[in-house]
Design a protein around this motif. Structure first.
Motif, short mmCIF file in Angstrom:
data_model
loop_
_atom_site.label_atom_id
_atom_site.label_comp_id
_atom_site.label_asym_id
_atom_site.label_seq_id
_atom_site.Cartn_x
_atom_site.Cartn_y
_atom_site.Cartn_z
N MET A 41 0.83 -1.20 0.00
CA MET A 41 0.00 0.00 0.00
C MET A 41 0.87 1.25 0.00
O MET A 41 0.54 2.25 -0.67
CB MET A 41 -0.94 0.00 1.21
CG MET A 41 -1.81 1.26 1.31
SD MET A 41 -2.68 1.71 -0.23
CE MET A 41 -3.89 0.39 -0.35
N ALA A 42 1.98 1.23 0.71
CA ALA A 42 2.88 2.39 0.69
C ALA A 42 3.41 2.64 -0.72
O ALA A 42 3.51 3.79 -1.16
CB ALA A 42 4.04 2.15 1.67
N GLU A 43 3.73 1.56 -1.44
CA GLU A 43 4.20 1.71 -2.82
C GLU A 43 3.10 2.28 -3.71
O GLU A 43 3.35 3.16 -4.55
CB GLU A 43 4.65 0.36 -3.36
CG GLU A 43 5.12 0.43 -4.81
CD GLU A 43 5.38 -0.94 -5.42
OE1 GLU A 43 5.71 -1.00 -6.61
OE2 GLU A 43 5.24 -1.95 -4.71
N GLN A 44 1.89 1.82 -3.52
CA GLN A 44 0.78 2.31 -4.33
C GLN A 44 0.48 3.78 -4.03
O GLN A 44 0.19 4.57 -4.94
CB GLN A 44 -0.45 1.44 -4.10
CG GLN A 44 -0.29 0.06 -4.71
CD GLN A 44 -1.32 -0.95 -4.24
OE1 GLN A 44 -2.04 -0.70 -3.27
NE2 GLN A 44 -1.39 -2.09 -4.89
N LYS A 45 0.55 4.16 -2.78
CA LYS A 45 0.38 5.57 -2.43
C LYS A 45 1.44 6.42 -3.13
O LYS A 45 1.13 7.49 -3.68
CB LYS A 45 0.49 5.76 -0.92
CG LYS A 45 -0.68 5.24 -0.11
CD LYS A 45 -0.39 5.45 1.38
CE LYS A 45 -1.49 4.95 2.26
NZ LYS A 45 -1.18 5.13 3.70
N ALA A 46 2.68 5.96 -3.12
CA ALA A 46 3.76 6.71 -3.74
C ALA A 46 3.54 6.83 -5.25
O ALA A 46 3.79 7.89 -5.84
CB ALA A 46 5.11 6.03 -3.45
N ARG A 47 3.09 5.76 -5.88
CA ARG A 47 2.83 5.81 -7.33
C ARG A 47 1.71 6.78 -7.66
O ARG A 47 1.78 7.53 -8.64
CB ARG A 47 2.50 4.41 -7.83
CG ARG A 47 3.69 3.46 -7.89
CD ARG A 47 3.25 2.05 -8.23
NE ARG A 47 2.54 2.00 -9.51
CZ ARG A 47 1.79 0.97 -9.90
NH1 ARG A 47 1.63 -0.07 -9.08
NH2 ARG A 47 1.20 0.98 -11.07
N ALA A 48 0.64 6.74 -6.87
CA ALA A 48 -0.48 7.65 -7.12
C ALA A 48 -0.04 9.09 -6.96
O ALA A 48 -0.33 9.95 -7.80
CB ALA A 48 -1.64 7.32 -6.17
N SER A 49 0.66 9.38 -5.88
CA SER A 49 1.12 10.74 -5.63
C SER A 49 2.04 11.22 -6.76
O SER A 49 1.93 12.37 -7.22
CB SER A 49 1.85 10.80 -4.29
OG SER A 49 2.28 12.11 -4.00
N ALA A 50 2.94 10.36 -7.22
CA ALA A 50 3.85 10.73 -8.30
C ALA A 50 3.08 10.99 -9.60
O ALA A 50 3.42 11.91 -10.36
CB ALA A 50 4.88 9.62 -8.52
N TRP A 51 2.04 10.21 -9.87
CA TRP A 51 1.26 10.40 -11.09
C TRP A 51 0.57 11.76 -11.09
O TRP A 51 0.57 12.47 -12.10
CB TRP A 51 0.23 9.29 -11.27
CG TRP A 51 -0.87 9.69 -12.19
CD1 TRP A 51 -2.17 9.96 -11.89
CD2 TRP A 51 -0.75 9.92 -13.62
NE1 TRP A 51 -2.88 10.33 -13.01
CE2 TRP A 51 -2.03 10.33 -14.09
CE3 TRP A 51 0.30 9.83 -14.53
CZ2 TRP A 51 -2.28 10.62 -15.42
CZ3 TRP A 51 0.05 10.13 -15.87
CH2 TRP A 51 -1.22 10.52 -16.30
N PHE A 52 -0.01 12.14 -9.97
CA PHE A 52 -0.70 13.42 -9.93
C PHE A 52 0.28 14.58 -10.17
O PHE A 52 -0.05 15.56 -10.84
CB PHE A 52 -1.42 13.60 -8.59
CG PHE A 52 -2.51 12.58 -8.36
CD1 PHE A 52 -3.45 12.33 -9.34
CD2 PHE A 52 -2.59 11.88 -7.16
CE1 PHE A 52 -4.47 11.39 -9.14
CE2 PHE A 52 -3.59 10.94 -6.95
CZ PHE A 52 -4.53 10.69 -7.93
N GLY A 53 1.49 14.43 -9.67
CA GLY A 53 2.51 15.45 -9.94
C GLY A 53 2.92 15.48 -11.40
O GLY A 53 3.11 16.55 -11.99
N GLU A 54 3.04 14.31 -12.01
CA GLU A 54 3.40 14.23 -13.43
C GLU A 54 2.31 14.86 -14.30
O GLU A 54 2.61 15.60 -15.25
CB GLU A 54 3.60 12.77 -13.83
CG GLU A 54 3.93 12.56 -15.30
CD GLU A 54 3.99 11.09 -15.69
OE1 GLU A 54 3.80 10.80 -16.89
OE2 GLU A 54 4.20 10.24 -14.79
#
Length: 296
Positions: free
Chosen positions: A6-19
């Motif tokens: 879940m921590a990895e998925q949170k990080a991926r989601a957050s990175a996508w919104f920034g991209e």
């Protein structure tokens, strides 16, 4: 699902919104640079970036984000796009709102984590439609989900513009199932309705909330495609309309429509209510409001 996954998925989601934010900022500044839109002598607008922070009740850091705002440009009278990743404990008002929507476990464990992108563009030219985008991921110890959507808000409606906007959204959602576009369009028609005015705030779009199919990868892929649809759905409309001549009557229609938009965001919008109730930066939460509006 393990805590690490879940921590990895949170990080991926957050990175996508920034991209996605970076793509949109670049496209909007490119539109501002267009020579066809600067005949009135206004220089191209540039985004100003401001960091936002959120404080926990105990005084600790509860995350924050980055707000990009463009004001007084050739194409955009006001444009804001923010990304944030926040965490903490849901207050009583937010707990009640989520429990009323059927979100499980918030009373037993009100911790939360949320990340997303929020965008509103108020163009200078009344022929260019205002537009909104918001997508987000939300987590509590008992549940996770995605939500958000996009909708078109023209002051002066063009049937072909509405058709293009919806066609692009459908094209991006169809790979996720033939039911997704009709479902999300119907939800947007209901959500973006202004009851006290008896009308919609615009010409619709797509919307969903509390979305959890049980397959995080599948749901994340769809929320990414909603984001990818945004620029091809809206940018050609702005490129076509931004150089179109307009008069004072057109501007008056735009200001009145902005009043309707402001009413919806202050009275009904879930994101506004949650942001203010959870202690988020008020300037960032209210970024969506137009620079000028009119009531008759």
């Amino acid at each position: 699902m393990t805590a690490d996954s879940m921590a990895e998925q949170k990080a991926r989601a957050s990175a996508w919104f920034g991209e996605l934010r970076d793509r949109i900022v670049a496209a909007y500044e490119g539109l501002e640079d267009g020579d066809a839109y600067g005949a009135d002598g206004i220089p191209p607008g540039r985004f100003q970036f401001r960091e936002t922070r959120r404080s926990a009740p105990d005084g600790g850091d509860a995350g924050g984000g980055l707000m990009a705002t463009l004001k007084g440009g050739r194409v955009f009278e006001k444009m804001g796009v923010g990304v944030s990743t926040v965490h903490g404990v849901l207050g009583p008002e937010a707990q009640r709102a989520m429990a009323a929507r059927g979100v499980p476990g918030v009373a037993e464990d009100p911790r939360f984590w949320a990340s997303g992108i929020s965008l509103v563009a108020h163009p200078r030219n009344p022929h260019v439609p205002a537009v909104h985008l918001n997508t987000r991921m939300f987590w509590t110890p008992a549940a996770w989900w995605f939500g958000g959507g996009t909708d078109l808000n023209p002051a002066i409606e063009y049937e072909e513009d509405t058709g293009h906007f919806h066609a692009v959204l459908r094209t991006h959602l169809d790979p996720h199932g033939p039911e997704e576009y009709p479902r999300q369009k119907a939800w947007a028609d209901e959500y973006f309705f202004v009851p006290h005015r008896g009308r919609a705030r615009g010409v619709g779009g797509i919307f969903l909330d509390d979305h959890n199919s049980g397959d995080w990868e599948r749901d994340f892929s769809m929320i990414q495609d909603i984001g990818r649809a945004f620029l091809p759905a809206w940018l050609p409309l702005a490129e076509q309309r931004a150089a179109q001549p307009w008069g004072e009557g057109d501007k008056d229609r735009q200001l009145v429509h902005r009043g309707l938009y402001a009413e919806f965001n202050l009275v009904y919008d879930r994101g506004t209510k949650f942001g203010l109730a959870s202690g988020h930066d008020a300037e960032a939460v209210l970024m969506s409001l137009p620079p000028l509006a009119k009531w008759v």
